[in-house]
Design a protein around this motif. Structure first.
Motif, PDB file in Angstrom:
ATOM      1  N   SER A 189      44.350  33.320  43.323  1.00 51.57           N
ATOM      2  CA  SER A 189      43.568  33.955  43.596  1.00 51.57           C
ATOM      3  C   SER A 189      43.996  35.180  44.435  1.00 51.57           C
ATOM      4  N   VAL A 190      45.127  35.513  44.741  1.00 56.69           N
ATOM      5  CA  VAL A 190      45.359  36.357  45.107  1.00 56.69           C
ATOM      6  C   VAL A 190      46.113  37.426  44.262  1.00 56.69           C
ATOM      7  N   ILE A 191      46.140  36.529  43.231  1.00 59.59           N
ATOM      8  CA  ILE A 191      46.395  38.101  41.704  1.00 59.59           C
ATOM      9  C   ILE A 191      44.994  38.327  40.734  1.00 59.59           C
ATOM     10  N   LEU A 192      43.772  37.412  40.930  1.00 64.29           N
ATOM     11  CA  LEU A 192      42.999  38.230  40.726  1.00 64.29           C
ATOM     12  C   LEU A 192      42.175  38.733  41.675  1.00 64.29           C
ATOM     13  N   THR A 193      42.840  38.565  42.885  1.00 63.90           N
ATOM     14  CA  THR A 193      41.757  39.388  43.136  1.00 63.90           C
ATOM     15  C   THR A 193      42.267  40.229  43.291  1.00 63.90           C
ATOM     16  N   GLY A 194      43.715  40.806  43.718  1.00 64.59           N
ATOM     17  CA  GLY A 194      44.367  41.465  43.869  1.00 64.59           C
ATOM     18  C   GLY A 194      44.252  43.174  42.259  1.00 64.59           C
ATOM     19  N   GLN A 195      44.293  42.404  41.532  1.00 60.04           N
ATOM     20  CA  GLN A 195      43.704  43.089  40.643  1.00 60.04           C
ATOM     21  C   GLN A 195      42.406  43.591  40.728  1.00 60.04           C
ATOM     22  N   ARG A 196      41.751  42.972  40.892  1.00 58.94           N
ATOM     23  CA  ARG A 196      40.271  43.392  40.403  1.00 58.94           C
ATOM     24  C   ARG A 196      40.426  44.836  41.690  1.00 58.94           C
ATOM     25  N   PHE A 197      40.812  44.965  43.094  1.00 59.38           N
ATOM     26  CA  PHE A 197      40.555  45.402  43.767  1.00 59.38           C
ATOM     27  C   PHE A 197      41.521  46.855  43.327  1.00 59.38           C
ATOM     28  N   ALA A 198      42.431  46.792  42.643  1.00 57.00           N
ATOM     29  CA  ALA A 198      43.584  47.329  42.201  1.00 57.00           C
ATOM     30  C   ALA A 198      42.767  48.374  41.217  1.00 57.00           C
ATOM     31  N   THR A 199      41.596  47.916  40.433  1.00 57.61           N
ATOM     32  CA  THR A 199      40.828  48.723  39.052  1.00 57.61           C
ATOM     33  C   THR A 199      39.889  49.254  39.385  1.00 57.61           C
ATOM     34  N   ARG A 200      39.388  48.203  40.595  1.00 55.29           N
ATOM     35  CA  ARG A 200      38.184  48.903  40.959  1.00 55.29           C
ATOM     36  C   ARG A 200      37.917  50.081  41.774  1.00 55.29           C
ATOM     37  N   PHE A 201      38.818  49.906  42.663  1.00 57.76           N
ATOM     38  CA  PHE A 201      39.140  50.591  43.884  1.00 57.76           C
ATOM     39  C   PHE A 201      40.402  51.447  44.024  1.00 57.76           C
ATOM     40  N   ALA A 202      40.630  51.880  42.645  1.00 60.08           N
ATOM     41  CA  ALA A 202      41.865  52.559  42.521  1.00 60.08           C
ATOM     42  C   ALA A 202      43.063  53.637  43.468  1.00 60.08           C
ATOM     43  N   ALA A 203      41.579  54.588  43.563  1.00 60.10           N
ATOM     44  CA  ALA A 203      41.478  56.039  44.389  1.00 60.10           C
ATOM     45  C   ALA A 203      41.685  55.588  46.451  1.00 60.10           C
ATOM     46  N   ASN A 204      41.399  53.719  46.646  1.00 60.71           N
ATOM     47  CA  ASN A 204      41.403  53.832  48.044  1.00 60.71           C
ATOM     48  C   ASN A 204      43.310  53.765  48.000  1.00 60.71           C
ATOM     49  N   PRO A 205      43.858  53.555  49.193  1.00 57.94           N
ATOM     50  CA  PRO A 205      44.703  53.567  49.474  1.00 57.94           C
ATOM     51  C   PRO A 205      45.608  52.644  49.432  1.00 57.94           C
ATOM     52  N   LYS A 206      44.554  51.880  50.006  1.00 60.25           N
ATOM     53  CA  LYS A 206      45.382  49.217  50.208  1.00 60.25           C
ATOM     54  C   LYS A 206      45.359  49.380  48.487  1.00 60.25           C
ATOM     55  N   ALA A 207      45.356  50.649  47.292  1.00 63.16           N
ATOM     56  CA  ALA A 207      45.606  49.223  46.189  1.00 63.16           C
ATOM     57  C   ALA A 207      46.646  49.608  45.588  1.00 63.16           C
ATOM     58  N   ALA A 208      47.560  50.306  46.327  1.00 59.13           N
ATOM     59  CA  ALA A 208      49.186  50.084  46.181  1.00 59.13           C
ATOM     60  C   ALA A 208      49.773  49.055  46.522  1.00 59.13           C
ATOM     61  N   GLU A 209      48.972  48.721  48.111  1.00 56.58           N
ATOM     62  CA  GLU A 209      49.148  47.384  48.735  1.00 56.58           C
ATOM     63  C   GLU A 209      49.092  46.258  48.398  1.00 56.58           C
ATOM     64  N   ALA A 210      48.273  46.242  47.015  1.00 57.91           N
ATOM     65  CA  ALA A 210      47.129  44.778  46.517  1.00 57.91           C
ATOM     66  C   ALA A 210      48.350  44.623  45.411  1.00 57.91           C
ATOM     67  N   LEU A 211      48.597  45.880  44.380  1.00 62.14           N
ATOM     68  CA  LEU A 211      49.351  45.746  43.237  1.00 62.14           C
ATOM     69  C   LEU A 211      50.594  45.283  43.891  1.00 62.14           C
TER      70      LEU A 211
END
Length: 211
Positions: A145-167
């Motif tokens: 679930s972490v992999i699925l949710t984290g990849q989705r977050f980094a893809t949809r919201f790449a400009a969000n500063p938290k995208a790096a933490e998600a990856l």
């Protein structure tokens, strides 16, 4: 200017009248009686004219006397405080999930964050909720679930500063699932996309320490 009461004026006028004539002496000539009657009639007429003038003066004084104005009432009702705007249901759910996450109730936090699993408008609340959803899965060690949710977050919201933490979290879960090469690729992507982020520095150390 003080007003003189009509009764006082009338009394004043009455004082100026001649006293009533006494009984006529017997044997008075008719001419004398008629003359006295005429004199009395003239005096009465003068008194009546004085009374009429006094009444006119009183009327004029009363007309010019200023009248007190009644207190002015405000027709406008007191302003009522405007009601506070109702909180968005998603925002309310997110805040409740934050409290649950901080208290260690990660499963209950996931329940509050169900709305973040659906594609919505992508507003700030939805972004925060999706990231918190990934963190809650991470605390519960739900790596898939972490992999699925984290990849989705980094893809949809790449400009969000938290995208790096998600990856970084995605790579960590891939590493723990023995997907070492995939984890390295995820971290390299992180380092290329967000080179100045703290997550990129940690990812570089992980790669260097596990060659």
């Amino acid at each position: 200017m003080r007003l003189i009461a009509p009764a006082a004026l009338l009394g004043l006028a009455a004082c100026t009248a001649l006293p009533p004539a006494g009984p006529l002496p017997a044997g008075s000539p008719p001419q004398r009686i008629e003359a006295e009657l005429n004199a009395h009639t003239e005096q009465i007429g003068q008194l009546q004219r004085q009374i009429a003038e006094m009444r006119q003066q009183i009327s004029e004084l009363q007309h010019h006397q200023p009248h007190p104005r009644p207190a002015r009432r405000s027709t406008s009702a007191p302003a009522e405080p405007s009601p506070a705007p109702a909180e968005n249901p998603q925002e309310q759910a997110y805040r409740q999930a934050q409290q649950l996450y901080r208290s260690g109730s990660y499963s209950q936090a996931l329940h509050q964050l169900r709305f973040a699993e659906r594609s919505g408008s992508g507003g700030q609340t939805e972004q925060n909720a999706l990231f918190l959803l990934m963190q809650s899965h991470e605390k519960l060690r739900n790596c898939e679930s972490v992999i699925l949710t984290g990849q989705r977050f980094a893809t949809r919201f790449a400009a969000n500063p938290k995208a790096a933490e998600a990856l970084y979290s995605v790579g960590s879960c891939q590493w723990s699932m023995q997907q070492r090469d995939i984890a390295r690729n995820t971290w390299r992507k992180l380092m290329q996309t967000y080179p100045n982020s703290p997550a990129a520095r940690r990812a570089g150390q992980r790669i260097q320490n596990n060659r």
